[in-house]
Design a protein around this motif. Structure first.
Motif, PDB file in Angstrom:
ATOM      1  N   THR A   1       4.833  -2.326   3.394  1.00 58.91           N
ATOM      2  CA  THR A   1       4.689  -3.986   2.930  1.00 58.91           C
ATOM      3  C   THR A   1       3.921  -4.884   3.978  1.00 58.91           C
ATOM      4  N   LEU A   2       2.667  -5.125   3.519  1.00 57.88           N
ATOM      5  CA  LEU A   2       1.624  -5.584   4.905  1.00 57.88           C
ATOM      6  C   LEU A   2       1.716  -7.209   4.512  1.00 57.88           C
TER       7      LEU A   2
ATOM      8  N   GLU B   1       0.754  -1.150   0.003  1.00 63.35           N
ATOM      9  CA  GLU B   1       0.127  -0.016   0.183  1.00 63.35           C
ATOM     10  C   GLU B   1       0.903   1.267   0.112  1.00 63.35           C
TER      11      GLU B   1
ATOM     12  N   HIS C   1       0.338   3.904   8.497  1.00 63.47           N
ATOM     13  CA  HIS C   1       1.394   3.035   8.368  1.00 63.47           C
ATOM     14  C   HIS C   1       2.562   3.177   9.301  1.00 63.47           C
TER      15      HIS C   1
ATOM     16  N   GLY D   1      -2.155  -7.805   7.006  1.00 67.95           N
ATOM     17  CA  GLY D   1      -2.693  -6.399   7.274  1.00 67.95           C
ATOM     18  C   GLY D   1      -1.769  -5.616   8.172  1.00 67.95           C
ATOM     19  N   VAL D   2      -0.729  -6.272   8.678  1.00 68.56           N
ATOM     20  CA  VAL D   2       0.119  -5.725   9.516  1.00 68.56           C
ATOM     21  C   VAL D   2       1.536  -5.313   8.686  1.00 68.56           C
ATOM     22  N   PRO D   3       1.858  -3.979   8.880  1.00 68.91           N
ATOM     23  CA  PRO D   3       3.103  -3.453   8.190  1.00 68.91           C
ATOM     24  C   PRO D   3       4.305  -4.094   8.827  1.00 68.91           C
TER      25      PRO D   3
END
Length: 193
Positions: free
Chosen positions: A68-69, A22, A28, A72-74
């Motif tokens: 970069t996820l 994203e 983020h 859903g977690v960076p």
């Protein structure tokens, strides 16, 4: 004009099976600060800590940084840099991941997504990569794409304050993209098993 057109076509989000990329934004930042806490991440980067990286990434006008996820977690970041639409060329770089994401296929799929977007959507004829010439881990990763080694630019840039760096250059050209894509897709499938 060409640069504006390329910027406008760069995706806000690229999604795969393992990772999503994203466009980097304020939402983020805290997750990336947590992911980037390990000093080992910064050994070969241009800056030597996550705070400087965040500041640099949010203000640098000639790059498109992605978070970069994973689930859903960076867990890291990667960027398009050095856009040269008049030559149908760009660079992928400034890539880092939290150690928990190393050897999980996250970087492999991120490269697949970014290269596919560059060649198939942006019409690139060449994608470049560069790394510290002493960074053997990244050099092996680039050779595994496979990207072609093009040489070392001696004393190419100043990093981490005033440290002089030799940079190893690699590239993938449009003619090689089908082979590189097949290899990356195979490697992503192997990580999902």
């Amino acid at each position: 004009m060409l640069l504006d057109a390329m910027w406008e076509r760069i995706a806000e989000r690229l999604s795969g099976q393992v990772v999503s990329l994203e466009r980097l934004g304020p939402a983020h930042v805290e997750g990336l600060r947590l992911a980037g806490a390990d000093p080992a991440i910064w050994r070969w980067m241009v800056v030597d800590n996550v705070e400087d990286w965040v500041e640099y990434s949010l203000v640098e006008p000639d790059r498109v940084a992605y978070a970069t996820l994973v689930d859903g977690v960076p867990l890291g970041s990667t960027s398009y840099l050095a856009l040269a639409p008049e030559h149908r060329r760009l660079e992928i770089g400034a890539t880092w991941l939290a150690p928990s994401a190393w050897r999980t296929g996250a970087n492999v799929e991120a490269k697949l997504l970014m290269l596919r977007h560059a060649f198939e959507d942006l019409g690139c004829l060449r994608v470049e990569f560069k790394t510290d010439a002493l960074n053997e881990r990244t050099r092996r990763s680039l050779e595994a794409l496979p990207a072609q080694f093009e040489g070392v630019h001696r004393r190419h840039m100043l990093v981490r304050g005033a440290e002089r760096r030799d940079s190893a250059w690699y590239s993938v050209i449009a003619d090689e993209w089908p082979q590189v894509q097949a290899n990356l897709e195979r490697r992503v499938r192997a990580h999902r098993r």
